[in-house]
Design an enzyme around this catalytic site. Structure first.
Site, PDB file in Angstrom:
ATOM      1  N   ARG A 122       0.849  -1.195   0.000  1.00 35.36           N
ATOM      2  CA  ARG A 122       0.000   0.000   0.000  1.00 35.36           C
ATOM      3  C   ARG A 122       0.883   1.242   0.000  1.00 35.36           C
ATOM      4  O   ARG A 122       0.862   2.041   0.930  1.00 35.36           O
ATOM      5  CB  ARG A 122      -0.883  -0.061   1.236  1.00 35.36           C
ATOM      6  CG  ARG A 122      -2.364  -0.343   1.023  1.00 35.36           C
ATOM      7  CD  ARG A 122      -2.820  -1.612   0.549  1.00 35.36           C
ATOM      8  NE  ARG A 122      -4.186  -1.494   0.027  1.00 35.36           N
ATOM      9  CZ  ARG A 122      -5.286  -1.660   0.761  1.00 35.36           C
ATOM     10  NH1 ARG A 122      -5.215  -1.933   2.031  1.00 35.36           N
ATOM     11  NH2 ARG A 122      -6.476  -1.551   0.192  1.00 35.36           N
ATOM     12  N   GLN A 127      -0.676   2.953  -5.886  1.00 31.56           N
ATOM     13  CA  GLN A 127      -2.099   3.297  -5.694  1.00 31.56           C
ATOM     14  C   GLN A 127      -2.960   3.019  -6.921  1.00 31.56           C
ATOM     15  O   GLN A 127      -4.072   2.522  -6.805  1.00 31.56           O
ATOM     16  CB  GLN A 127      -2.242   4.756  -5.278  1.00 31.56           C
ATOM     17  CG  GLN A 127      -2.376   4.882  -3.771  1.00 31.56           C
ATOM     18  CD  GLN A 127      -2.447   6.320  -3.302  1.00 31.56           C
ATOM     19  OE1 GLN A 127      -2.658   7.237  -4.097  1.00 31.56           O
ATOM     20  NE2 GLN A 127      -2.251   6.518  -2.018  1.00 31.56           N
ATOM     21  N   SER A 133      -8.387  -1.577  -2.992  1.00 34.55           N
ATOM     22  CA  SER A 133      -9.068  -0.290  -2.802  1.00 34.55           C
ATOM     23  C   SER A 133     -10.164  -0.083  -3.841  1.00 34.55           C
ATOM     24  O   SER A 133     -11.279   0.327  -3.505  1.00 34.55           O
ATOM     25  CB  SER A 133      -8.077   0.873  -2.894  1.00 34.55           C
ATOM     26  OG  SER A 133      -7.235   0.852  -1.773  1.00 34.55           O
ATOM     27  N   TYR A 230      -2.557  -1.558   8.717  1.00 36.22           N
ATOM     28  CA  TYR A 230      -3.644  -2.507   8.943  1.00 36.22           C
ATOM     29  C   TYR A 230      -3.963  -2.635  10.429  1.00 36.22           C
ATOM     30  O   TYR A 230      -3.172  -2.240  11.287  1.00 36.22           O
ATOM     31  CB  TYR A 230      -3.272  -3.889   8.380  1.00 36.22           C
ATOM     32  CG  TYR A 230      -3.338  -3.952   6.880  1.00 36.22           C
ATOM     33  CD1 TYR A 230      -4.560  -3.957   6.223  1.00 36.22           C
ATOM     34  CD2 TYR A 230      -2.185  -3.991   6.116  1.00 36.22           C
ATOM     35  CE1 TYR A 230      -4.632  -4.011   4.841  1.00 36.22           C
ATOM     36  CE2 TYR A 230      -2.243  -4.040   4.727  1.00 36.22           C
ATOM     37  CZ  TYR A 230      -3.471  -4.050   4.100  1.00 36.22           C
ATOM     38  OH  TYR A 230      -3.545  -4.099   2.732  1.00 36.22           O
TER      39      TYR A 230
END
Ligand code: NAD
Length: 376
Positions: A122, A127, A133, A230
């Protein structure tokens, strides 16, 4: 260099790993794209649309996969499909590496270089490739839409000549990508929204979307986030304190959207049967963690259940219920990932095996399972 897009074979999978738009871009990298007939059918993409974008159509998976250097899929291939892949081929898909260990071992035996898109780091450079996502965002939206459609009341407050209708109360449990979109969607529909998470950084995010943040904010809570962003598994003591707070909150809710996941583990149980019993008749729970074991003990993965006059939606593939948008975003994610692996001048694979993104997502190569979390 041949890139293949086989038809998805997992039951209920409606998405496809390439769209006409991504085919054009893949062709722009110098790749020959072959799509199995019917691959886009459930996402309303006809073979002719792929042909118009420059792909050729293969009559079956075997023909599509024969000699393919790169294979794009949504779900990991079943053993029979994997058997058609050539040694050294690159595969990018959602391989569910924590639960599908045998399938990963099988891909390794085939000599496939397999990338589990779930393992993409991440980091900001990744991205545009982040399938978790792109899909979670749609899942969060669809969860609220599904709940609103099932709910026997309106979402917003309405003042009418016949009297006032109270707004629905929505609780979102787990404020990752899906949870944030669920909050935003429920707010747009006019609900009163609250949300909870074990990661402290989510408090501000919830408040910035106009929601109320609910959590036991003790010392453990302040440290409940891994370096990767996380959630950590919480202690039994914390879970008990949090459960008391949630029990008080939940009985006032009309709709609960649960999204809590811990990578590599069964989803935490956040809503007990007692809590479900305490909810008002006609309330709705959408459990986005259904595929990972569910955030309630009464969730039936893949089913819509009614227990204690509460509907519990346990869809295991919410992005697949928005197959067009989900495929479109997923295909763009994969194109961006494949661009990293191909030399734009020669159109040949030129993989930097030391690249952080490549290393992070690679699960099998040269006959071995290579990802550190899957070894042994
Ligand atoms: P996820 O799907 O792994 O989990 C969903 C949410 O459940 C998380 O917010 C988690 O904290 C929460 N949760 C876990 N246990 C819980 C419990 N017991 N009670 C309540 N909530 C619980 O999350 P995600 O959407 O994949 O996001 C994970 C992280 O990755 C976040 O920090 C997110 O901001 C970050 N992220 C970074 C990028 C990037 O490119 N930099 C992109 C997307 C997400």
């Amino acid at each position: 260099m041949k890139l293949a897009v086989p038809r998805e074979t997992s039951p209920g999978e409606t998405r496809v790993a390439a769209t006409p738009e991504s085919v054009k871009k893949l062709k722009g990298l110098g790749l020959d794209v072959v799509v199995e007939t019917g691959a886009g059918h459930a996402a309303h993409i006809a073979d002719a649309d792929y042909v118009a974008a420059g792909a050729s159509i293969a009559p079956d998976a075997k023909t599509a996969l024969a000699d393919a250097d790169i294979v794009l899929k949504v779900r990991g291939p079943q053993a029979a499909e994997a058997a058609h892949m050539k040694k050294g081929a690159v595969l990018a898909a959602l391989l569910a590496p924590h639960t599908e260990k045998d399938a990963i071992r099988n891909l390794a035996r085939q000599g496939v270089a397999a990338f589990a898109m779930e393992f993409l780091p991440r980091i900001s450079r990744a991205q545009a490739m982040d399938v978790l996502s792109s899909q979670a965002n749609l899942a969060g939206y669809k969860a609220v839409i599904d709940a609103a459609a099932q709910f026997g009341r309106a979402m917003p407050m309405m003042m009418t000549a016949a009297g006032t209708i109270a707004p629905a109360r929505v609780l979102v449990m787990g404020v990752g990508v899906a949870g944030l979109q669920a909050i935003a969607t429920a707010k747009r529909l006019g609900a009163i929204v609250s949300a909870t998470d074990v990661r402290p950084s989510t408090k501000e995010q919830v408040e910035s979307l106009g929601g109320t943040f609910i959590a036991v904010m003790d010392e453990e809570f302040k440290n409940a986030q891994t370096a990767g962003g996380y959630a950590k598994e919480m202690s039994k003591e914390y879970q008990a304190k949090q459960a008391t707070l949630i029990a008080d909150t939940i009985k006032k809710q009309d709709i609960v959207i649960t999204t809590a996941l811990i990578p590599g583990r069964k989803a935490p149980t956040l809503v007990s049967e007692e809590m479900i019993k305490s909810m008002k008749p006609g309330s709705v729970i959408v459990d986005l963690a259904a595929e990972a074991g569910g955030n309630t003990p009464l969730t039936k993965p893949g089913e819509v259940a009614n227990v204690h006059d509460v509907t519990i939606m346990g869809y295991t593939n919410l992005p697949g219920r928005l197959a067009v948008d989900a495929s479109s975003l997923y295909a763009r994610n994969l194109f961006n990932f494949i661009s990293l692996l191909v030399d734009k001048k020669t159109g040949q694979l030129a993989i930097d095996w030391d690249d952080e993104i490549v290393k992070g997502a690679l699960v099998a190569k040269d006959g071995e399972v290579v990802h550190p979390t899957l070894k042994g």
